[in-house]
Design a protein around this motif. Structure first.
Motif, PDB file in Angstrom:
ATOM      1  N   LEU A   1       0.838  -1.195   0.000  1.00  0.00           N
ATOM      2  CA  LEU A   1       0.000   0.000   0.000  1.00  0.00           C
ATOM      3  C   LEU A   1       0.874   1.246   0.000  1.00  0.00           C
ATOM      4  CD1 LEU A   1      -2.472  -1.089   2.835  1.00  0.00           C
ATOM      5  CD2 LEU A   1      -2.730  -1.458   0.375  1.00  0.00           C
ATOM      6  N   THR A   2       0.527   2.193  -0.835  1.00  0.00           N
ATOM      7  CA  THR A   2       1.235   3.473  -0.837  1.00  0.00           C
ATOM      8  C   THR A   2       0.235   4.590  -0.555  1.00  0.00           C
ATOM      9  OG1 THR A   2       0.949   3.698  -3.232  1.00  0.00           O
ATOM     10  CG2 THR A   2       3.003   2.697  -2.440  1.00  0.00           C
ATOM     11  N   ALA A   3       0.739   5.696  -0.049  1.00  0.00           N
ATOM     12  CA  ALA A   3      -0.123   6.830   0.285  1.00  0.00           C
ATOM     13  C   ALA A   3       0.707   8.097   0.296  1.00  0.00           C
ATOM     14  CB  ALA A   3      -0.787   6.617   1.640  1.00  0.00           C
ATOM     15  N   ASP A   4       0.026   9.222   0.265  1.00  0.00           N
ATOM     16  CA  ASP A   4       0.719  10.508   0.367  1.00  0.00           C
ATOM     17  C   ASP A   4       1.180  10.772   1.786  1.00  0.00           C
ATOM     18  OD1 ASP A   4       0.212  11.543  -2.423  1.00  0.00           O
ATOM     19  OD2 ASP A   4      -1.844  11.200  -1.751  1.00  0.00           O
ATOM     20  N   ALA A   5       0.456  10.222   2.761  1.00  0.00           N
ATOM     21  CA  ALA A   5       0.811  10.392   4.169  1.00  0.00           C
ATOM     22  C   ALA A   5       0.378   9.152   4.938  1.00  0.00           C
ATOM     23  CB  ALA A   5       0.154  11.636   4.757  1.00  0.00           C
ATOM     24  N   VAL A   6       1.139   8.846   5.972  1.00  0.00           N
ATOM     25  CA  VAL A   6       0.858   7.686   6.816  1.00  0.00           C
ATOM     26  C   VAL A   6       0.719   8.163   8.258  1.00  0.00           C
ATOM     27  CG1 VAL A   6       1.732   5.493   7.711  1.00  0.00           C
ATOM     28  CG2 VAL A   6       2.093   6.088   5.310  1.00  0.00           C
ATOM     29  N   VAL A   7      -0.343   7.716   8.926  1.00  0.00           N
ATOM     30  CA  VAL A   7      -0.513   7.970  10.359  1.00  0.00           C
ATOM     31  C   VAL A   7      -0.315   6.649  11.087  1.00  0.00           C
ATOM     32  CG1 VAL A   7      -2.054   8.734  12.197  1.00  0.00           C
ATOM     33  CG2 VAL A   7      -2.146   9.845   9.951  1.00  0.00           C
ATOM     34  N   ILE A   8       0.701   6.581  11.934  1.00  0.00           N
ATOM     35  CA  ILE A   8       0.977   5.367  12.696  1.00  0.00           C
ATOM     36  C   ILE A   8       0.339   5.519  14.073  1.00  0.00           C
ATOM     37  CG2 ILE A   8       2.757   3.811  13.577  1.00  0.00           C
ATOM     38  CD1 ILE A   8       4.657   4.895  11.498  1.00  0.00           C
ATOM     39  N   ALA A   9      -0.594   4.629  14.374  1.00  0.00           N
ATOM     40  CA  ALA A   9      -1.325   4.679  15.649  1.00  0.00           C
ATOM     41  C   ALA A   9      -1.413   3.264  16.205  1.00  0.00           C
ATOM     42  CB  ALA A   9      -2.709   5.280  15.443  1.00  0.00           C
ATOM     43  N   THR A  10      -0.249   2.688  16.471  1.00  0.00           N
ATOM     44  CA  THR A  10      -0.170   1.270  16.831  1.00  0.00           C
ATOM     45  C   THR A  10      -0.270   0.998  18.322  1.00  0.00           C
ATOM     46  OG1 THR A  10       2.232   1.531  16.623  1.00  0.00           O
ATOM     47  CG2 THR A  10       1.074   0.501  14.788  1.00  0.00           C
ATOM     48  N   GLY A  11      -0.372   2.045  19.147  1.00  0.00           N
ATOM     49  CA  GLY A  11      -0.609   1.832  20.564  1.00  0.00           C
ATOM     50  C   GLY A  11       0.609   1.367  21.339  1.00  0.00           C
ATOM     51  N   ALA A  12       0.357   0.560  22.366  1.00  0.00           N
ATOM     52  CA  ALA A  12       1.419   0.167  23.291  1.00  0.00           C
ATOM     53  C   ALA A  12       1.210  -1.260  23.775  1.00  0.00           C
ATOM     54  CB  ALA A  12       1.445   1.128  24.485  1.00  0.00           C
TER      55      ALA A  12
ATOM     56  N   ALA B   1       3.434  15.452  13.405  1.00  0.00           N
ATOM     57  CA  ALA B   1       4.346  14.982  12.367  1.00  0.00           C
ATOM     58  C   ALA B   1       5.640  14.492  12.996  1.00  0.00           C
ATOM     59  CB  ALA B   1       4.645  16.100  11.378  1.00  0.00           C
ATOM     60  N   THR B   2       6.154  13.373  12.498  1.00  0.00           N
ATOM     61  CA  THR B   2       7.415  12.827  12.985  1.00  0.00           C
ATOM     62  C   THR B   2       8.584  13.470  12.236  1.00  0.00           C
ATOM     63  OG1 THR B   2       7.582  11.020  11.372  1.00  0.00           O
ATOM     64  CG2 THR B   2       6.180  10.646  13.304  1.00  0.00           C
ATOM     65  N   SER B   3       9.774  12.967  12.476  1.00  0.00           N
ATOM     66  CA  SER B   3      10.961  13.473  11.791  1.00  0.00           C
ATOM     67  C   SER B   3      11.000  13.069  10.326  1.00  0.00           C
ATOM     68  CB  SER B   3      12.223  12.970  12.500  1.00  0.00           C
ATOM     69  OG  SER B   3      12.274  11.547  12.474  1.00  0.00           O
ATOM     70  N   VAL B   4      10.127  12.147   9.913  1.00  0.00           N
ATOM     71  CA  VAL B   4      10.088  11.664   8.528  1.00  0.00           C
ATOM     72  C   VAL B   4       8.964  12.380   7.785  1.00  0.00           C
ATOM     73  CG1 VAL B   4       9.812   9.636   7.041  1.00  0.00           C
ATOM     74  CG2 VAL B   4      10.953   9.417   9.253  1.00  0.00           C
ATOM     75  N   PRO B   5       9.259  13.091   6.709  1.00  0.00           N
ATOM     76  CA  PRO B   5       8.201  13.790   5.974  1.00  0.00           C
ATOM     77  C   PRO B   5       7.085  12.834   5.544  1.00  0.00           C
ATOM     78  CG  PRO B   5      10.364  14.495   5.197  1.00  0.00           C
ATOM     79  CD  PRO B   5      10.595  13.331   6.116  1.00  0.00           C
ATOM     80  N   GLY B   6       5.851  13.244   5.794  1.00  0.00           N
ATOM     81  CA  GLY B   6       4.712  12.449   5.380  1.00  0.00           C
ATOM     82  C   GLY B   6       4.304  11.371   6.358  1.00  0.00           C
ATOM     83  N   VAL B   7       5.020  11.241   7.469  1.00  0.00           N
ATOM     84  CA  VAL B   7       4.700  10.219   8.461  1.00  0.00           C
ATOM     85  C   VAL B   7       4.313  10.913   9.769  1.00  0.00           C
ATOM     86  CG1 VAL B   7       5.520   8.232   9.789  1.00  0.00           C
ATOM     87  CG2 VAL B   7       6.241   8.530   7.411  1.00  0.00           C
ATOM     88  N   TYR B   8       3.129  10.562  10.287  1.00  0.00           N
ATOM     89  CA  TYR B   8       2.595  11.140  11.508  1.00  0.00           C
ATOM     90  C   TYR B   8       2.409  10.026  12.541  1.00  0.00           C
ATOM     91  CZ  TYR B   8       1.593  15.091   8.433  1.00  0.00           C
ATOM     92  OH  TYR B   8       1.717  16.138   7.550  1.00  0.00           O
ATOM     93  N   ALA B   9       2.380  10.409  13.806  1.00  0.00           N
ATOM     94  CA  ALA B   9       2.184   9.428  14.875  1.00  0.00           C
ATOM     95  C   ALA B   9       1.207  10.000  15.887  1.00  0.00           C
ATOM     96  CB  ALA B   9       3.504   9.081  15.564  1.00  0.00           C
ATOM     97  N   ALA B  10       0.397   9.106  16.466  1.00  0.00           N
ATOM     98  CA  ALA B  10      -0.609   9.555  17.436  1.00  0.00           C
ATOM     99  C   ALA B  10      -0.885   8.444  18.426  1.00  0.00           C
ATOM    100  CB  ALA B  10      -1.903   9.957  16.723  1.00  0.00           C
TER     101      ALA B  10
END
Length: 462
Positions: free
Chosen positions: A112-123, A304-313
């Motif tokens: 899968l490809t996308a313009d932006a990725v949100v990583i919300a994988t929890g703990a 936004a993380t240190s990687v362009p286009g990658v977000y974390a929450a």
């Protein structure tokens, strides 16, 4: 049209997907489970749903609203039973997934490809080892609650809940709700730590009335069921032959050293232990995201993380509970779809995030793990359960090779190299070895993948 890929369908992921759709982005929501909700909103499957499901979950109406909104939206593709096993960073990150039941033999590969990725994988649950923790009948708090909420199964007839943090209370409530006798809840943090975390600036707690009501509800439940609650106590040993038959608890000092002469033995057939949570970092690290000094993913005001286009929450960026995850997810999804954190659409989420971050800071001050816990590990205490690596072996190898890095020490001892890849023991191994490297969280292949699955043709999607 902007395409946003959201990894994780818990509170943060659901909020991110809705916010991205509100901005007009095309959304793909991926989760390894067979149902939305994550660990927080874990529930019975639809074919055997509970009649009073809402009474078993906080914020249930919020969850159902988010879920139904996304299910009814043709602009959001929901891929359940879809595990992400690798991420290739780049101008448009490539996310490799396996679709199908994890224990099935017919999973298919997709890229899968996308313009932006949100990583919300929890703990993950963080469980500190103690003598006997490898015995059947020792569970993490999260596992016990998952069985209670998702299957209505009690892990034992007479159970003790122990560790640190307010999560112990909902675990005890879930166990009581499925018929287990909870013999006690033992909070390792003492009264001074709890006071330092929760008493200063009490007016700030009025800004999180939902948390206060939730805590009051658990307290009433504890009193009604006459469940003892002890602060400054911890489980230091599990006893039994083929399984847990009893546990030893002891009073702990401020650094979590057991106080001699305070030991007590309780007959139980299960013990549920949770010392907070540790973020699921493998995908964020695989994407190249930088970590902060606190070992959480570093993000800016836009999530936004240190990687362009990658977000974390969510719990990736700090342990703050569902309210923090919902606000961070909303901001991340909005900004991943081209928005800005100053936009009116996320003004309420930004305010909620600010409040949640203060609450998270209190949580850490009150329930932080202290170094004295390693004193209850005898040399023959197993620390890595998969590879049966003992505390004595770790100490011996560290003493013999004081300049070796964590990777070398892992290869020498095999700690964290078993099936769980250090998810259960990683932080404990690091602390016993006296290292703060983050390599225990680096897993370029995040899920078990069969050789036959790698040989199958992968479906590319742009």
């Amino acid at each position: 049209m902007t395409r946003v890929l959201v990894i994780g369908a818990g509170p943060a992921g659901l909020a991110a997907a809705v916010a991205a759709r509100d901005r007009g982005a095309e959304v793909v929501l991926v989760d390894a489970s067979d149902a939305e909700g994550g660990q927080f909103w874990r529930h019975l499957p639809a074919q055997r749903a509970g009649r009073r499901e809402s009474r078993l979950h906080h914020g249930w109406s919020r969850f159902t609203a988010l879920r139904e909104r996304l299910r009814a939206d043709p602009g959001c593709e929901i891929l359940l039973e879809t595990g992400v096993w690798a991420i290739e960073p780049g101008e448009r990150p490539v996310v490799h997934v396996l679709r199908g039941p994890a224990d099935g033999g017919s999973r298919s590969r997709r890229a899968l490809t996308a313009d932006a990725v949100v990583i919300a994988t929890g703990a993950y649950d963080r469980t500190l080892p103690f003598p006997g923790w490898q015995l059947p009948g020792v569970y993490s708090g999260g596992a016990a609650q998952a069985l209670a909420k998702g299957e209505r199964v009690a892990v034992g007839r007479r159970v003790v809940v122990a560790g640190a943090g307010p999560f112990l209370l909902p675990v005890a409530a879930s166990l009581s709700g499925v018929g287990a006798e909870v013999a006690g809840v033992f909070e390792a943090s003492g009264s001074r730590a709890l006071a330092a975390g929760w008493l200063p600036r009490p007016w700030e707690l009025t800004r999180v009335p939902g948390k206060a009501a939730e805590l009051a509800g658990y307290a009433v439940g504890q009193l009604r069921r006459r469940i003892p609650y002890r602060v400054g106590w911890g489980v230091i040993e599990a006893l039994g032959a083929a399984r847990v038959e009893a546990i030893t608890v002891a009073r702990l000092d401020d650094d979590w050293w057991p106080r001699p002469g305070t030991e007590r033995t309780l007959e139980v057939d299960a013990v549920c232990v949770s010392h907070g949570f540790t973020p699921r970092l493998e995908l964020a690290l695989a994407a190249g995201c930088a970590l902060g000094a606190d070992r959480f993913v570093a993000v800016d005001a836009a999530q936004a993380t240190s990687v362009p286009g990658v977000y974390a929450a969510g719990e990736l960026t700090g342990i703050g509970g569902a309210d923090a995850a919902l606000s961070e997810g909303a901001i991340a999804g909005h900004c991943a779809a081209g928005g800005h954190p100053d936009d009116r659409a996320v003004r309420r989420a930004v305010s909620a995030r600010r409040t949640a971050s203060r609450f998270a800071a209190r949580l850490e001050r009150a329930h932080a793990v202290h170094s004295g816990w390693t004193s209850w590990l005898s040399d023959d205490t197993i620390v890595c359960r998969c590879e049966e690596v003992t505390a004595g072996m770790l100490r011996e190898v560290r003493a013999a090779t004081p300049d070796a890095g964590l990777r070398s020490l892992r290869l020498t001892t095999r700690a964290g190299l078993g099936p769980c890849q250090g998810r259960m023991c990683g932080r404990a191994v690091e602390e016993v070895l006296g290292t703060s490297e983050a390599s225990m969280d680096r897993r370029p292949i995040a899920l078990p993948v069969r050789v036959g699955e790698l040989a199958d043709r992968e479906t590319d999607e742009t």
